[in-house]
Design a protein around this motif. Structure first.
Motif, PDB file in Angstrom:
ATOM      1  N   PRO A   1       0.871  -1.160  -0.077  1.00  0.00           N
ATOM      2  CA  PRO A   1      -0.142  -0.136  -0.004  1.00  0.00           C
ATOM      3  C   PRO A   1       0.868   1.422   0.024  1.00  0.00           C
ATOM      4  CG  PRO A   1      -1.016  -1.373   1.526  1.00  0.00           C
ATOM      5  CD  PRO A   1       0.491  -2.231   1.302  1.00  0.00           C
ATOM      6  N   GLY A   2       2.017   1.245   0.565  1.00  0.00           N
ATOM      7  CA  GLY A   2       2.913   2.477   0.614  1.00  0.00           C
ATOM      8  C   GLY A   2       3.274   2.655  -0.777  1.00  0.00           C
ATOM      9  N   GLU A   3       3.161   1.910  -1.914  1.00  0.00           N
ATOM     10  CA  GLU A   3       3.667   2.259  -3.055  1.00  0.00           C
ATOM     11  C   GLU A   3       2.785   3.093  -4.049  1.00  0.00           C
ATOM     12  OE1 GLU A   3       4.083  -1.444  -5.322  1.00  0.00           O
ATOM     13  OE2 GLU A   3       5.790  -1.917  -4.038  1.00  0.00           O
ATOM     14  N   VAL A   4       1.647   3.498  -3.247  1.00  0.00           N
ATOM     15  CA  VAL A   4       0.615   4.278  -4.094  1.00  0.00           C
ATOM     16  C   VAL A   4       0.444   5.519  -3.402  1.00  0.00           C
ATOM     17  CG1 VAL A   4      -0.462   2.186  -5.264  1.00  0.00           C
ATOM     18  CG2 VAL A   4      -1.428   3.134  -3.018  1.00  0.00           C
ATOM     19  N   GLY A   5      -0.054   6.749  -3.960  1.00  0.00           N
ATOM     20  CA  GLY A   5      -0.301   7.678  -3.452  1.00  0.00           C
ATOM     21  C   GLY A   5      -1.827   8.034  -3.431  1.00  0.00           C
ATOM     22  N   ASP A   6      -2.170   9.272  -2.436  1.00  0.00           N
ATOM     23  CA  ASP A   6      -3.634   9.733  -2.489  1.00  0.00           C
ATOM     24  C   ASP A   6      -3.980   9.947  -3.838  1.00  0.00           C
ATOM     25  OD1 ASP A   6      -3.571   9.037   0.190  1.00  0.00           O
ATOM     26  OD2 ASP A   6      -3.065  11.268   0.728  1.00  0.00           O
ATOM     27  N   ASP A   7      -5.371   9.696  -4.069  1.00  0.00           N
ATOM     28  CA  ASP A   7      -6.053   9.909  -5.351  1.00  0.00           C
ATOM     29  C   ASP A   7      -5.484   9.297  -6.462  1.00  0.00           C
ATOM     30  OD1 ASP A   7      -7.890  11.788  -4.095  1.00  0.00           O
ATOM     31  OD2 ASP A   7      -6.715  13.249  -4.204  1.00  0.00           O
ATOM     32  N   GLU A   8      -4.496   8.655  -6.332  1.00  0.00           N
ATOM     33  CA  GLU A   8      -4.038   7.639  -7.414  1.00  0.00           C
ATOM     34  C   GLU A   8      -5.016   6.691  -8.092  1.00  0.00           C
ATOM     35  OE1 GLU A   8      -0.030   5.054  -8.783  1.00  0.00           O
ATOM     36  OE2 GLU A   8      -0.281   5.799  -6.812  1.00  0.00           O
ATOM     37  N   ARG A   9      -5.231   6.736  -9.210  1.00  0.00           N
ATOM     38  CA  ARG A   9      -6.101   5.899  -9.998  1.00  0.00           C
ATOM     39  C   ARG A   9      -5.305   4.605 -10.277  1.00  0.00           C
ATOM     40  NH1 ARG A   9     -10.695   7.872 -11.060  1.00  0.00           N
ATOM     41  NH2 ARG A   9     -11.046  10.436 -11.165  1.00  0.00           N
ATOM     42  N   LEU A  10      -6.079   3.580  -9.884  1.00  0.00           N
ATOM     43  CA  LEU A  10      -5.616   2.172 -10.032  1.00  0.00           C
ATOM     44  C   LEU A  10      -6.642   1.280 -10.845  1.00  0.00           C
ATOM     45  CD1 LEU A  10      -4.199   1.627  -6.409  1.00  0.00           C
ATOM     46  CD2 LEU A  10      -2.946   2.318  -8.342  1.00  0.00           C
ATOM     47  N   SER A  11      -6.356   0.132 -11.244  1.00  0.00           N
ATOM     48  CA  SER A  11      -7.422  -0.885 -11.810  1.00  0.00           C
ATOM     49  C   SER A  11      -7.147  -2.368 -10.827  1.00  0.00           C
ATOM     50  CB  SER A  11      -6.710  -1.087 -13.329  1.00  0.00           C
ATOM     51  OG  SER A  11      -7.393  -2.074 -13.774  1.00  0.00           O
ATOM     52  N   VAL A  12      -8.396  -2.499 -10.752  1.00  0.00           N
ATOM     53  CA  VAL A  12      -8.614  -3.994  -9.945  1.00  0.00           C
ATOM     54  C   VAL A  12      -8.914  -4.747 -10.856  1.00  0.00           C
ATOM     55  CG1 VAL A  12      -9.507  -4.891  -7.971  1.00  0.00           C
ATOM     56  CG2 VAL A  12      -8.750  -2.706  -7.695  1.00  0.00           C
ATOM     57  N   ARG A  13      -8.275  -5.994 -11.052  1.00  0.00           N
ATOM     58  CA  ARG A  13      -8.742  -7.072 -11.811  1.00  0.00           C
ATOM     59  C   ARG A  13      -9.144  -8.280 -11.094  1.00  0.00           C
ATOM     60  NH1 ARG A  13      -4.951 -10.371 -16.644  1.00  0.00           N
ATOM     61  NH2 ARG A  13      -6.958 -11.571 -17.157  1.00  0.00           N
ATOM     62  N   VAL A  14     -10.598  -8.459 -11.448  1.00  0.00           N
ATOM     63  CA  VAL A  14     -11.066  -9.673 -10.564  1.00  0.00           C
ATOM     64  C   VAL A  14     -11.590 -10.809 -11.689  1.00  0.00           C
ATOM     65  CG1 VAL A  14     -11.907  -8.436  -8.628  1.00  0.00           C
ATOM     66  CG2 VAL A  14     -13.434  -8.464 -10.639  1.00  0.00           C
ATOM     67  N   ALA A  15     -12.042 -11.722 -11.144  1.00  0.00           N
ATOM     68  CA  ALA A  15     -12.498 -12.920 -12.111  1.00  0.00           C
ATOM     69  C   ALA A  15     -13.459 -12.448 -13.118  1.00  0.00           C
ATOM     70  CB  ALA A  15     -13.000 -14.184 -11.376  1.00  0.00           C
ATOM     71  N   GLY A  16     -14.416 -11.720 -12.837  1.00  0.00           N
ATOM     72  CA  GLY A  16     -15.096 -11.010 -13.761  1.00  0.00           C
ATOM     73  C   GLY A  16     -15.024  -9.962 -14.737  1.00  0.00           C
ATOM     74  N   GLY A  17     -13.720  -9.302 -14.433  1.00  0.00           N
ATOM     75  CA  GLY A  17     -13.415  -8.179 -15.177  1.00  0.00           C
ATOM     76  C   GLY A  17     -12.366  -7.179 -14.655  1.00  0.00           C
ATOM     77  N   ARG A  18     -12.370  -6.079 -14.978  1.00  0.00           N
ATOM     78  CA  ARG A  18     -11.713  -4.926 -14.365  1.00  0.00           C
ATOM     79  C   ARG A  18     -12.562  -3.772 -13.682  1.00  0.00           C
ATOM     80  NH1 ARG A  18      -6.434  -4.637 -15.675  1.00  0.00           N
ATOM     81  NH2 ARG A  18      -5.749  -6.276 -17.472  1.00  0.00           N
ATOM     82  N   LEU A  19     -11.901  -3.226 -12.442  1.00  0.00           N
ATOM     83  CA  LEU A  19     -12.692  -2.190 -11.712  1.00  0.00           C
ATOM     84  C   LEU A  19     -11.788  -1.168 -11.784  1.00  0.00           C
ATOM     85  CD1 LEU A  19     -14.614  -4.249  -8.821  1.00  0.00           C
ATOM     86  CD2 LEU A  19     -15.386  -3.172 -11.034  1.00  0.00           C
ATOM     87  N   PRO A  20     -12.123   0.177 -12.239  1.00  0.00           N
ATOM     88  CA  PRO A  20     -11.238   1.322 -11.838  1.00  0.00           C
ATOM     89  C   PRO A  20     -11.619   1.736 -10.424  1.00  0.00           C
ATOM     90  CG  PRO A  20     -13.202   2.236 -13.332  1.00  0.00           C
ATOM     91  CD  PRO A  20     -13.280   0.665 -13.036  1.00  0.00           C
ATOM     92  N   VAL A  21     -10.541   2.167  -9.788  1.00  0.00           N
ATOM     93  CA  VAL A  21     -10.592   2.621  -8.375  1.00  0.00           C
ATOM     94  C   VAL A  21      -9.669   3.920  -8.015  1.00  0.00           C
ATOM     95  CG1 VAL A  21     -11.329   0.472  -7.460  1.00  0.00           C
ATOM     96  CG2 VAL A  21      -8.679   0.902  -7.491  1.00  0.00           C
ATOM     97  N   ARG A  22     -10.073   4.660  -7.059  1.00  0.00           N
ATOM     98  CA  ARG A  22      -9.106   5.893  -6.822  1.00  0.00           C
ATOM     99  C   ARG A  22      -8.952   5.830  -5.338  1.00  0.00           C
ATOM    100  NH1 ARG A  22     -10.205  10.876  -4.464  1.00  0.00           N
ATOM    101  NH2 ARG A  22     -12.411  10.218  -4.590  1.00  0.00           N
ATOM    102  N   VAL A  23      -7.358   6.061  -5.140  1.00  0.00           N
ATOM    103  CA  VAL A  23      -7.165   5.889  -3.530  1.00  0.00           C
ATOM    104  C   VAL A  23      -7.401   7.296  -2.630  1.00  0.00           C
ATOM    105  CG1 VAL A  23      -5.036   5.598  -2.167  1.00  0.00           C
ATOM    106  CG2 VAL A  23      -4.987   4.705  -4.424  1.00  0.00           C
ATOM    107  N   ASP A  24      -8.173   6.621  -1.650  1.00  0.00           N
ATOM    108  CA  ASP A  24      -8.804   7.650  -0.806  1.00  0.00           C
ATOM    109  C   ASP A  24      -8.227   7.327   0.612  1.00  0.00           C
ATOM    110  OD1 ASP A  24     -10.019   9.967   0.432  1.00  0.00           O
ATOM    111  OD2 ASP A  24     -12.156   8.939   0.252  1.00  0.00           O
ATOM    112  N   ARG A  25      -7.525   8.018   1.151  1.00  0.00           N
ATOM    113  CA  ARG A  25      -6.789   7.564   2.520  1.00  0.00           C
ATOM    114  C   ARG A  25      -7.682   8.499   3.602  1.00  0.00           C
ATOM    115  NH1 ARG A  25      -1.954   5.240   2.541  1.00  0.00           N
ATOM    116  NH2 ARG A  25      -0.742   5.273   0.438  1.00  0.00           N
TER     117      ARG A  25
END
Length: 406
Positions: free
Chosen positions: A377-401
């Motif tokens: 978790p320390g590798e990402v910053g606030d408000d950094e946009r990430l992509s979460v890949r699950v079995a059903g597909g991808r989900l775009p997320v934003r880091v909110d601490r």
């Protein structure tokens, strides 16, 4: 003394003739051996004769007193061999050379034989009698040359016997003298004529029997050399079986008699027919044996099963083919089934080890915008946009601490 001759001072004919006569006169008496070629007793006191060299075409005139020629015990005839004691003489008026005989002796049989023996040794030393010079006679010659006396028994023996033995034979006959002073030259002429004829394949020299004196021409040195020079094979048949002349030594074949010469020159037609019949029968027997042998071999080959009933081999082989085909099918099926099982096991292992299988169990992959995986978790910053890949597909997320905790 006469001065030497020169272009300016030549000798007259009389001087030359006189000097020749003087030189010949100084020779003195000589003993000469030869053969009487011509004999004339026409003069009352003088006998004229010609003395011929038996081995060369040379002769010299001889004169003698009648009492010398008619000496008791001397039979002076043409063709006789004699030894003459004479003085050379040159007759100036006619410019002729002659011998003036003072004694004439007949050559005895012993002297003749001794002379023949001397000639024989001379010719043998030259190699004229060597066996290597002998040529084989042709088989069944088309044309046979014959040198013999005209209407002689020797001629009849050769011709009649040869025609009886081989009717197809043809003859080229040359009639020559076979006795006397000119016999050797006549025989030589006949030999040379036949030797030049391209159709003549063999030459027969034939003469009947006679005394030693009668057969002397056939021991002539010139005749012997003529036979040696012939390109055509020569067969001699001179005299009886016990008679031997010098031509017998040089000939390619010596026949005992003229009849024997005919036997040697041409084959006997009946004998040749029997020989041909024998060869034909032998060839027929050999061919028949070969054919029968080949037939037996062929029958033996045909009796073998592979040739006797070729389909028999196919009957048993058909079952073998079916069995092999079934075996091949089972083997191929087993191999395919084994490969399918191995493929299923490999597929299951691949599936089990696949990241997708992990996601199916509820896990997820978090990736940054550049595709890098987020492991801390320390590798990402606030408000950094990430992509979460699950079995059903991808989900775009934003880091909110919140409270410092994402």
């Amino acid at each position: 003394m006469t001065a030497p001759s020169s272009p300016e001072a030549p000798w007259p004919v009389r001087t030359v003739a006189r000097k020749v006569a003087e030189w010949i006169g100084r020779l003195g008496e000589v003993w000469v051996e030869g053969q009487v070629a011509q004999l004339s007793r026409r003069g009352a006191a003088t006998v004229f004769l010609t003395l011929r060299d038996p081995a060369a075409d040379l002769s010299v005139p001889v004169t003698c007193a009648r009492d010398v020629a008619d000496r008791p015990g001397l039979e002076l005839t043409e063709g006789a061999r004699v030894i003459v004691r004479a003085r050379p003489d040159y007759y100036i008026a006619r410019g002729s050379f002659s011998l003036r005989a003072t004694e004439i002796r007949a050559v005895g049989l012993g002297e003749l034989l001794a002379r023949i023996e001397r000639i024989r040794k001379l010719l043998a030393a030259e190699g004229l009698f060597d066996a290597a010079r002998k040529r084989p006679l042709p088989f069944a010659p088309a044309v046979v040359g014959v040198v013999t006396g005209k209407d002689s028994a020797a001629e009849r023996d050769v011709l009649v016997t040869a025609r009886r033995r081989w009717p197809a034979v043809r003859f080229a006959v040359h009639h020559s003298l076979v006795q006397g002073v000119n016999a050797a030259a006549s025989v030589i002429d006949g030999l040379q004529r036949l030797d030049r004829d391209p159709e003549v394949e063999v030459i027969v020299l034939a003469r009947g029997g006679g005394s030693v004196e009668d057969l002397l021409p056939f021991s002539d040195e010139g005749l012997v050399r003529a036979i040696a020079a012939c390109r055509t094979p020569v067969v001699t048949a001179v005299g009886h079986e016990t008679d031997t002349t010098l031509v017998d030594h040089v000939a390619d074949v010596r026949a005992a008699t003229p009849t024997d010469a005919a036997h040697r020159v041409v084959p006997e037609i009946g004998e040749q027919r029997r020989l041909v019949d024998g060869l034909r029968a032998r060839a027929r027997h050999l061919v028949t044996m070969r054919v029968e042998q080949s037939e037996r071999w062929l029958e033996g080959v045909r009796s073998r099963p592979v040739l006797a009933d070729p389909e028999r081999l196919l009957h048993g082989r058909a079952e073998d083919v079916v069995a092999l085909r079934d075996r091949a099918r089972r083997t191929l099926t087993h191999r395919v089934e084994t490969a399918e099982r191995d493929l299923d096991h490999a597929r299951a292992r691949v599936t089990a080890l696949s990241p997708q299988a992990t996601l199916q169990r509820g896990y997820a992959l978090v990736q940054r915008a550049d595709g890098a995986l987020v492991r801390d978790p320390g590798e990402v910053g606030d408000d950094e946009r990430l992509s979460v890949r699950v079995a059903g597909g991808r989900l775009p997320v934003r880091v909110d601490r919140q409270d410092g905790t994402p």
